[in-house]
Design an enzyme around this catalytic site. Structure first.
Site, PDB file in Angstrom:
ATOM      1  CG  ASP A   1      -9.540   4.896   3.586  1.00 46.90           C
ATOM      2  OD1 ASP A   1     -10.186   5.319   2.614  1.00 46.90           O
ATOM      3  OD2 ASP A   1      -8.459   4.293   3.466  1.00 46.90           O
TER       4      ASP A   1
ATOM      5  N   GLY B   1       0.829  -1.203   0.000  1.00 44.81           N
ATOM      6  CA  GLY B   1       0.000   0.000   0.000  1.00 44.81           C
ATOM      7  C   GLY B   1       0.860   1.247   0.000  1.00 44.81           C
TER       8      GLY B   1
END
Length: 645
Positions: free
Chosen positions: A141, A27
């Protein structure tokens, strides 16, 4: 070539404990590895921050915040954090390993999901978020990538505690575009003011995507998507997937209202709505296969009752830890087992068959036959889906179903466009007699009101006026103004007369009055200082503690704000700290020392030094006398005179 072979961490042991076996995902902030805790002999996931970010204290703090946040949540639908630490340049989190895939993997392979499967995923997600909201923090998120689905059907939410600001998501990469697709309007307008309702909005978008196989807002760039979040409502899923129950449209509309106050206040409230929606749906509605589904074989019991059909090509072969508790949310175990058959009565217990029973049976059969004929003879029809349709479209649909338009009412709505159907009576899906009428409620669009003229109103009264007409008092700014009384409104944003949506916030600018130069009152008595400050239009407060200073005991030693700085507002308070008198310290004995040594000793003790050489000491270098004898005390900062011969 296997990219994990190029990863320097694979095969190493972090912190003398965690053996890194394979890389799972990469990520923007960290890389996730499958690892083994050699101390407890269990498989886990190791999230390791990129070394380039580990030198940034802000990123490290954010990373550690995730560990602390999740550690507060002992919830079966939250990916647990076991440990946090550092090893050289590596900062890591040791986390629960979930063998399975993400919701993004499922949507990529399956497309749209059946309503039952969508709700089976949504409910544990909301349970996890609800626990977080009640613990006092927000995920911020939520997206399919952060929903993990285990091989055993359990659903878990990952990446708690990662607070991301909107200004970091303006590039055009796919990952960023995926993130902005789930941002609530207030996250875009006021990134720092987001509360639990931003997670509610994101869950509504995720539900829409599960039901339709696509995001509600798309565009060529993140900026286009952000604009649509701000200015366009999320459409009903049934527009994309005809045949979906209107209750699902209502659930999505409730969660994705652009005005936060119109959404459920947190995930717990949305979970209650989701369960009410499930209860209102029939088995056929729950198992309806949307046209966007990429796999349509759903006839077996496993597909009907498990969270997600098992025939996914994404495989994570590692086993889930054996000592983990059984999933709280396991719809398979509750639904697969058929209900036990009713106990059969023995022949001896049966009532004797007689003529009356035979007659009753004949009448019952005739009644059932007549009922079936009546229902199937066209006497009843079903109200078609009408939500979000224009009045003309709704009329056409009703006529096609053999129904008429009944009473038409209109209401304001922040969710539905002006002129479109908000609801019907009876509701869509209800069976009513052929040629009956259906009442409609049409949207007037958002209710708009004019911002009133608030200039000169005291702040409390201005706030009351705004609330009375359906507006919300917003940010309050304060500035100096010679013409408007202190504490009263100077102006508003939007300005007077501007038409805005009901519920909008109005920013107020309030007068601080005329600027006042703060006079210097240090060294004055408290009475004199108070009189001078009050004459200047200021209030006075005496601090409870005193400090040593050059001023005599009882005089003003310090003032806040100080004189000569920024001007104060009329009515502001100046805090005065009184003196305890000078600090008395012992004077070093320097008689007989050289001049340089004497000065160094006295100045080091906190005194000023004055030299007295006279005529005889012009060329001397020895201290013959000092004004305060060594061993005595004198005020710190006072001057000691040394006589040189």
């Amino acid at each position: 070539m296997d990219t994990t072979l190029q990863d320097p961490l694979v095969g190493q042991v972090l912190d003398g404990r965690y053996r890194v076996d394979a890389r799972i995902a990469v990520g923007g902030m960290a890389t996730v590895y499958r690892a083994v805790d050699t101390r407890l002999d269990r498989v886990l996931a190791l999230k390791v921050m990129h070394p380039a970010l580990a030198v940034d204290g802000v990123f490290v703090e954010r990373f550690i915040r995730e560990a602390k946040s999740v550690a507060r949540l002992a919830h079966p639908n939250v990916v647990q954090v076991f440990d946090q630490g550092t090893d050289g340049s590596y900062v890591y989190l040791a986390m629960e390993y979930v063998a399975g895939c993400t919701l993004r993997d499922v949507l990529r392979e399956r497309g749209a999901l059946q309503p039952r499967a969508a709700l089976d995923i949504l409910e544990p997600v909301l349970a996890a978020l609800g626990a977080a909201h009640r613990a006092g923090f927000v995920h911020r998120d939520m997206k399919p990538e952060n929903v993990l689905i285990g091989d055993d059907g359990r659903v878990k939410v990952a990446d708690f505690g990662l607070v991301r600001s909107v200004d970091t998501v303006t590039s055009t990469t796919g990952a960023v575009l995926g993130t902005v697709s789930y941002l609530a309007p207030e996250q875009i307008e006021e990134p720092g003011a987001a509360d639990a309702r931003v997670d509610v909005y994101a869950c509504g978008v995720v539900l829409y995507e599960m039901l339709t196989g696509e995001k509600p807002h798309d565009g060529d760039s993140p900026a286009v998507v952000l604009y649509k979040h701000l200015h366009e409502d999320v459409p009903p899923p049934s527009v994309i997937a005809p045949g979906l129950a209107y209750e699902l449209d209502e659930l999505v509309a409730s969660a994705t209202a652009r005005t936060p106050d119109l959404r459920p206040y947190d995930a717990v409230a949305l979970l209650a709505q989701a369960r009410q929606t499930r209860a209102a749906l029939s088995e056929d509605q729950l198992d309806a296969v949307p046209p966007q589904a990429l796999t349509t074989e759903h006839g077996n019991a496993d597909d009907r009752t498990s969270v997600i059909p098992r025939a996914l090509t994404i495989q994570r072969p590692l086993p889930v830890n054996e000592d983990e508790p059984e999933a709280v949310f396991n719809r398979t175990s509750r639904l697969e087992a058929p209900p036990p058959p009713p106990p059969r009565r023995s022949r001896a217990a049966r009532a004797p068959r007689g003529p009356l029973i035979i007659v009753a049976a004949v009448l019952l059969a005739l009644g059932l036959g007549v009922g079936i004929w009546y229902i199937n003879s066209g006497q009843f029809t079903e109200v078609p889906p009408l939500m979000s349709k224009t009045e003309a479209q709704a009329k056409d649909r009703l006529e096609e179903a053999g129904l008429e338009v009944g009473k038409v009412e209109r209401e304001y709505s922040d969710t539905f466009d002006r002129g479109t159907v908000i609801s019907s009576d009876p509701k869509s899906g209800a069976r009513i007699r052929h040629n009956d009428s259906v009442g409609l409620v049409l949207s007037l669009g958002p209710k708009t009101v004019k911002v009133p003229d608030l200039q000169g109103y005291p702040l409390d009264k201005a706030r009351s006026e705004l609330k009375e007409i359906g507006l919300e008092p917003g940010v309050v700014n304060r500035e100096f103004n010679d013409d408007v009384t202190r504490g009263s409104v100077i102006a508003s944003v939007p300005g007077t007369g501007t038409k805005v949506r009901s519920g909008s916030a109005v920013e107020l600018t309030v007068s601080k009055g005329s600027p006042v130069d703060v006079p210097d009152v240090t060294g004055d008595s408290p009475a004199d200082a108070r009189a001078e400050l009050e004459e200047a239009g200021l209030k006075v407060k005496i601090a409870p503690t005193r400090v040593n200073s050059e001023f005599d005991a009882g005089q003003v030693a310090q003032q806040t704000p100080a004189a000569g700085g920024k001007p104060a507002a009329e009515g502001d308070t100046v805090t005065l700290t009184l003196s305890k008198g000078p600090e008395m310290i012992e004077v070093p004995d320097v008689v007989g020392d050289s001049v340089d040594d004497a000065k160094a000793a006295l100045e080091g003790a906190g005194f000023e030094v004055d030299e007295d050489r006279g005529l005889l000491g012009l060329f001397g270098d020895t201290v013959k006398k000092q004004s305060v004898k060594g061993g005595k005390t004198a005020p710190k900062g006072s001057t000691i005179t040394i006589t040189i011969r």
